[in-house]
Design an enzyme around this catalytic site. Sequence first.
Site, PDB file in Angstrom:
ATOM      1  N   SER A  68       0.341  -1.056   0.177  1.00 44.48           N
ATOM      2  CA  SER A  68      -0.327   0.345   0.130  1.00 44.48           C
ATOM      3  C   SER A  68       1.074   1.170   0.276  1.00 44.48           C
ATOM      4  CB  SER A  68      -1.079   0.092   1.094  1.00 44.48           C
ATOM      5  OG  SER A  68       0.148   0.550   2.856  1.00 44.48           O
ATOM      6  N   LYS A  69       0.014   2.521  -0.630  1.00 48.18           N
ATOM      7  CA  LYS A  69       1.097   3.234  -0.106  1.00 48.18           C
ATOM      8  C   LYS A  69       1.326   4.617   0.807  1.00 48.18           C
ATOM      9  CE  LYS A  69      -0.308   6.629  -3.336  1.00 48.18           C
ATOM     10  NZ  LYS A  69      -1.419   8.060  -4.586  1.00 48.18           N
ATOM     11  N   ARG A  70       1.025   3.792   1.982  1.00 52.31           N
ATOM     12  CA  ARG A  70       1.492   4.117   3.075  1.00 52.31           C
ATOM     13  C   ARG A  70       2.674   3.931   3.531  1.00 52.31           C
ATOM     14  NH1 ARG A  70      -1.435   7.265   6.459  1.00 52.31           N
ATOM     15  NH2 ARG A  70       0.459   6.778   8.714  1.00 52.31           N
ATOM     16  N   GLN A  71       3.632   2.728   2.858  1.00 48.43           N
ATOM     17  CA  GLN A  71       4.736   2.078   2.600  1.00 48.43           C
ATOM     18  C   GLN A  71       5.218   3.141   1.974  1.00 48.43           C
ATOM     19  OE1 GLN A  71       4.651  -1.104   5.619  1.00 48.43           O
ATOM     20  NE2 GLN A  71       3.083  -0.479   6.240  1.00 48.43           N
ATOM     21  N   GLY A  72       5.176   3.140   1.310  1.00 43.90           N
ATOM     22  CA  GLY A  72       6.011   3.778   0.148  1.00 43.90           C
ATOM     23  C   GLY A  72       5.923   3.773  -1.206  1.00 43.90           C
TER      24      GLY A  72
END
Length: 499
Positions: free
Chosen positions: A273-277
């Site tokens: 997911s976007k949250r982690q990169g």
Amino acid sequence: MQIHINSSNYQDQAGIKSKGEIMTVVTRFAPSPTGLVHVGSHRTALYNYIFTRQQGGKFILRVEDTDQNRYVEGAVENLLSSLEQLGVKYDVGPGKEDENGPYFQSKRRDIYTKEVQKLLNAGHAYRCFCSAETLEAVRKEQMEKHIPTGYNGKCRNIPKEESDKRAETEDFVIRLKTPQDGVCAFHDIVRGDVRISWSQVDDQVLVKSDGFPTYHLANVVDDHYMQVTHIIRGEEWLPSVPKHLFLYDCFGWEPPRMVHLPLLLNADKSKLSKRQGDVAVEDYLKKGYIPEALNNFLALLGWNPGGKNEIYSMEELIAAFDINKINKAGAVFDVQKLNWMNGQYIKNMDTAKYLKEARKWLENTKVNESKLDTALMAVKTSLTTFQDIPDKLTVFTGDPAIPDADAKEMLALDSTRTVFTSYIEKISILEELTVDGFKTVMQAAQAETGVKGKLLWMPVRIGLTGEMHGPELGYIAEYLGKEENIRRIKSWEAKKQRS
RNA sequence: GGCGCGUUCGUCUAGCGGUUAGGACGCUGGCUUCUCACGUCGGUAACACGGGUUCGAUCCCCGUACGCGCUACCA
């Protein structure tokens, strides 16, 4: 071996040429235009593409734009551009229409309407008049009571006459009348035999109240009419296979082979997911990752030909790929390995291509144009991505750095003074300072001063750049040119005398 | 909660009943008579757990644990 699914049969085989039976493989990549293309999505496209090329089949791109609420402006353009840049070419799809098109689901509504009518007539589907609010309330209650959530079947048995009459004035959706007991058993090329009880399968909405089909209906209808033979998609679709198989059964169609790929994960194993990169293909392209490297890396997430080599061109991937050897477990997207791989691609890149590409990444770096290639070549092996170029180039293009304590110590040495004197004297004689000339000078300086090794080279490095690290010295000397070499070395001499 | 899928070094993986469990990334040591990088030669570290089946289980079966996915008028 055959597995029975209600009345239809499902062939347990990979359905590829090596089985003896010649069949033309048809696959599709069917993303929704809801944002930038995700690397996991691209990996799915890649597997479809590689498998299809290997089998000499047809690869379809189909845009699944049936959700009006989630549509994102520019998403289709981004999709097309990503595929183009990464060299995943579809045979038919947007802009490459054939008799099975159009390839946007929003333009195929007539087809779905016609097909769903067949289902309605045969009693395989029914109108549901429950409002979204009612359904939400039901679900909430189910959750509070800790019983399985799902549609309660309220409208399942409304008589045809009543249904027809209410349809004139009320909003409704059309649901699939799924079996209520028994087991749906099917074969997946990756997962093997999978069994799901029909009691777990909800009466899926086929047509929404806005008249658009849901994924499940559109997908099955399209895959059938587009003669898709292999559905290669993410594992998140596995639980909905029974609905799809039931639809094929109701229509009397033969279902395609199923290939559910393992998911791509974050470092903590959650779904990427976007949250982690960064997760968009575009993010990586913008950062200077090479398309070939990205493909190579993604292709090896979930499948591996074995052996020592990790670097595969698209042609090699196509040759080596084995659909029967796709992994079952999710794969963590490890940027470190991507970085290494991208570096490998840069290092092995043909000089002309490298120079051409590298020049696109100079940004505002002020360069000595005539010596730029020298600097770019000097820096080639140290790059992770092209985005590193401006930073790596500062040692050539910037002013000398301020020496740190260790460097100052080196500068203060008595031997340094003799080295500098000798160095200046020797390069002054040269017509032009080149990498080779520099080497000759250093040899001569060593012979004259008797200073060698680190004590010889490091002062010159610091004298020219102010730093103790950097690319091969000869390149730096050549880039700076004879006059600048002399100027910089002399400026240290001057400073030294002042202090 | 229910159902499904999964589980080999930290990560990506090879393995398809008998192996010193192999490779790659990462980390790390040596070499590369300037540094860093590159390259190269080494090192490091894994079969989730418990039962079976078997002469023999990483591999087959069952269970447990853990993870993930699905459980929408989203795909």
